[in-house]
Design a protein around this motif. Sequence first.
Motif, PDB file in Angstrom:
ATOM      1  N   TYR A 212       0.860  -1.179   0.000  1.00 16.70           N
ATOM      2  CA  TYR A 212       0.000   0.000   0.000  1.00 16.70           C
ATOM      3  C   TYR A 212       0.895   1.228   0.000  1.00 16.70           C
ATOM      4  N   ASP A 213       0.652   2.155  -0.936  1.00 15.95           N
ATOM      5  CA  ASP A 213       1.421   3.391  -1.042  1.00 15.95           C
ATOM      6  C   ASP A 213       0.486   4.571  -0.837  1.00 15.95           C
ATOM      7  N   ARG A 214       0.964   5.565  -0.094  1.00 21.61           N
ATOM      8  CA  ARG A 214       0.224   6.810   0.119  1.00 21.61           C
ATOM      9  C   ARG A 214       1.161   7.961  -0.238  1.00 21.61           C
ATOM     10  N   LEU A 215       0.687   8.887  -1.061  1.00 28.87           N
ATOM     11  CA  LEU A 215       1.506  10.003  -1.521  1.00 28.87           C
ATOM     12  C   LEU A 215       0.727  11.297  -1.369  1.00 28.87           C
ATOM     13  N   HIS A 216       1.365  12.306  -0.770  1.00 29.91           N
ATOM     14  CA  HIS A 216       0.786  13.650  -0.676  1.00 29.91           C
ATOM     15  C   HIS A 216       1.811  14.623  -1.239  1.00 29.91           C
ATOM     16  N   GLN A 217       1.373  15.462  -2.181  1.00 30.09           N
ATOM     17  CA  GLN A 217       2.271  16.446  -2.802  1.00 30.09           C
ATOM     18  C   GLN A 217       1.632  17.827  -2.735  1.00 30.09           C
ATOM     19  N   SER A 218       2.445  18.822  -2.463  1.00 27.78           N
ATOM     20  CA  SER A 218       1.973  20.207  -2.431  1.00 27.78           C
ATOM     21  C   SER A 218       3.055  21.084  -3.051  1.00 27.78           C
ATOM     22  N   TYR A 219       2.796  21.569  -4.281  1.00 31.54           N
ATOM     23  CA  TYR A 219       3.748  22.402  -5.003  1.00 31.54           C
ATOM     24  C   TYR A 219       3.031  23.626  -5.559  1.00 31.54           C
ATOM     25  N   ALA A 220       3.550  24.812  -5.257  1.00 31.13           N
ATOM     26  CA  ALA A 220       2.970  26.049  -5.755  1.00 31.13           C
ATOM     27  C   ALA A 220       3.084  26.093  -7.271  1.00 31.13           C
ATOM     28  N   GLY A 221       2.035  26.537  -7.922  1.00 27.60           N
ATOM     29  CA  GLY A 221       2.082  26.699  -9.368  1.00 27.60           C
ATOM     30  C   GLY A 221       1.854  25.433 -10.160  1.00 27.60           C
ATOM     31  N   VAL A 222       1.460  24.321  -9.517  1.00 30.48           N
ATOM     32  CA  VAL A 222       1.157  23.079 -10.231  1.00 30.48           C
ATOM     33  C   VAL A 222      -0.342  22.811 -10.037  1.00 30.48           C
ATOM     34  N   PRO A 223      -1.173  23.267 -10.989  1.00 24.47           N
ATOM     35  CA  PRO A 223      -2.628  23.218 -10.802  1.00 24.47           C
ATOM     36  C   PRO A 223      -3.192  21.824 -10.521  1.00 24.47           C
ATOM     37  N   VAL A 224      -2.680  20.797 -11.164  1.00 20.53           N
ATOM     38  CA  VAL A 224      -3.236  19.462 -10.958  1.00 20.53           C
ATOM     39  C   VAL A 224      -3.052  19.002  -9.510  1.00 20.53           C
ATOM     40  N   LEU A 225      -1.975  19.440  -8.846  1.00 22.58           N
ATOM     41  CA  LEU A 225      -1.757  19.058  -7.455  1.00 22.58           C
ATOM     42  C   LEU A 225      -2.593  19.890  -6.491  1.00 22.58           C
ATOM     43  N   LEU A 226      -3.044  21.071  -6.917  1.00 15.95           N
ATOM     44  CA  LEU A 226      -3.917  21.875  -6.065  1.00 15.95           C
ATOM     45  C   LEU A 226      -5.281  21.215  -5.902  1.00 15.95           C
ATOM     46  N   THR A 227      -5.765  20.568  -6.966  1.00 15.39           N
ATOM     47  CA  THR A 227      -7.074  19.937  -6.913  1.00 15.39           C
ATOM     48  C   THR A 227      -7.026  18.484  -6.435  1.00 15.39           C
ATOM     49  N   ASN A 228      -5.886  17.815  -6.615  1.00 13.58           N
ATOM     50  CA  ASN A 228      -5.782  16.412  -6.231  1.00 13.58           C
ATOM     51  C   ASN A 228      -4.374  16.117  -5.701  1.00 13.58           C
ATOM     52  N   PRO A 229      -4.057  16.555  -4.471  1.00 12.12           N
ATOM     53  CA  PRO A 229      -2.692  16.402  -3.969  1.00 12.12           C
ATOM     54  C   PRO A 229      -2.357  15.009  -3.443  1.00 12.12           C
ATOM     55  N   ASP A 230      -3.370  14.162  -3.273  1.00 14.97           N
ATOM     56  CA  ASP A 230      -3.153  12.864  -2.640  1.00 14.97           C
ATOM     57  C   ASP A 230      -3.347  11.724  -3.622  1.00 14.97           C
ATOM     58  N   SER A 231      -2.622  10.649  -3.373  1.00 13.79           N
ATOM     59  CA  SER A 231      -2.721   9.470  -4.220  1.00 13.79           C
ATOM     60  C   SER A 231      -2.568   8.234  -3.340  1.00 13.79           C
ATOM     61  N   ASN A 232      -3.375   7.228  -3.601  1.00 10.39           N
ATOM     62  CA  ASN A 232      -3.302   5.941  -2.911  1.00 10.39           C
ATOM     63  C   ASN A 232      -3.136   4.858  -3.954  1.00 10.39           C
ATOM     64  N   ARG A 233      -2.327   3.863  -3.636  1.00  7.60           N
ATOM     65  CA  ARG A 233      -2.145   2.747  -4.559  1.00  7.60           C
ATOM     66  C   ARG A 233      -2.041   1.466  -3.754  1.00  7.60           C
ATOM     67  N   GLU A 234      -2.830   0.487  -4.138  1.00  7.91           N
ATOM     68  CA  GLU A 234      -2.763  -0.835  -3.543  1.00  7.91           C
ATOM     69  C   GLU A 234      -2.283  -1.786  -4.622  1.00  7.91           C
ATOM     70  N   MET A 235      -1.457  -2.750  -4.207  1.00  9.59           N
ATOM     71  CA  MET A 235      -0.874  -3.636  -5.200  1.00  9.59           C
ATOM     72  C   MET A 235      -0.684  -5.030  -4.602  1.00  9.59           C
ATOM     73  N   VAL A 236      -0.886  -6.033  -5.427  1.00 10.71           N
ATOM     74  CA  VAL A 236      -0.565  -7.414  -5.085  1.00 10.71           C
ATOM     75  C   VAL A 236       0.314  -7.943  -6.205  1.00 10.71           C
ATOM     76  N   SER A 237       1.482  -8.440  -5.848  1.00  6.46           N
ATOM     77  CA  SER A 237       2.412  -8.993  -6.835  1.00  6.46           C
ATOM     78  C   SER A 237       2.660 -10.454  -6.524  1.00  6.46           C
ATOM     79  N   VAL A 238       2.638 -11.269  -7.545  1.00  9.56           N
ATOM     80  CA  VAL A 238       3.048 -12.659  -7.425  1.00  9.56           C
ATOM     81  C   VAL A 238       4.416 -12.739  -8.084  1.00  9.56           C
ATOM     82  N   TYR A 239       5.395 -13.249  -7.363  1.00 12.79           N
ATOM     83  CA  TYR A 239       6.746 -13.268  -7.914  1.00 12.79           C
ATOM     84  C   TYR A 239       7.323 -14.676  -7.939  1.00 12.79           C
ATOM     85  N   TRP A 240       8.288 -14.834  -8.809  1.00 10.57           N
ATOM     86  CA  TRP A 240       8.994 -16.087  -8.998  1.00 10.57           C
ATOM     87  C   TRP A 240      10.477 -15.774  -8.914  1.00 10.57           C
TER      88      TRP A 240
END
Length: 163
Positions: free
Chosen positions: A127-155
């Motif tokens: 599970y990954d959690r990311l929060h970003q806050s950068y002045a002048g980056v419009p996409v991060l002003l509206t959606n600064p957070d990101s969550n990612r869940e992952m399951v990997s099967v490895y050999w």
Amino acid sequence: PQEYNSEYSLPSSTTAQTSTSTGNSWSPGATASMSWQESHTNFTARYTHSTSAGGGLLGTFDSNTASALVRWRASRNWTFGVSADYSILKSVTPLPFFSTNLGGHTLAGIATVDHPLNTHFGVLFEYDRLHQSYAGVPVLLTNPDSNREMVSVYWQLARPLGR
């Protein structure tokens, strides 16, 4: 310090020719780290300071990053891990046409559970959690957070050395 040399090609919008540009830069920096390890647990901490191009932002930036990682092998078949990273970018070359200082910060956390099924196969949950806050980056002003869940099967393909 790091040194970068790059070469890239850009197609011309008015002719069928491609123009090639080259560039180079250097990035002074320093890193301090420490690790501690026992039979079932390990811990790592790191701090890095560097000055470089903004990596997508305009200008030159000072970057300070701190990170920590803890892993615990609870049993032969279960390993748990947690890591956290904090990074802050500050502009060292304010640009006159921007009303705010460019820069910002990133906070990231990762939790993992590793479960080997036998000597060759395993499953990793993350599970990954990311929060970003950068002045002048419009996409991060509206959606600064990101969550990612992952399951990997490895050999794993492993063979002892020296045989």
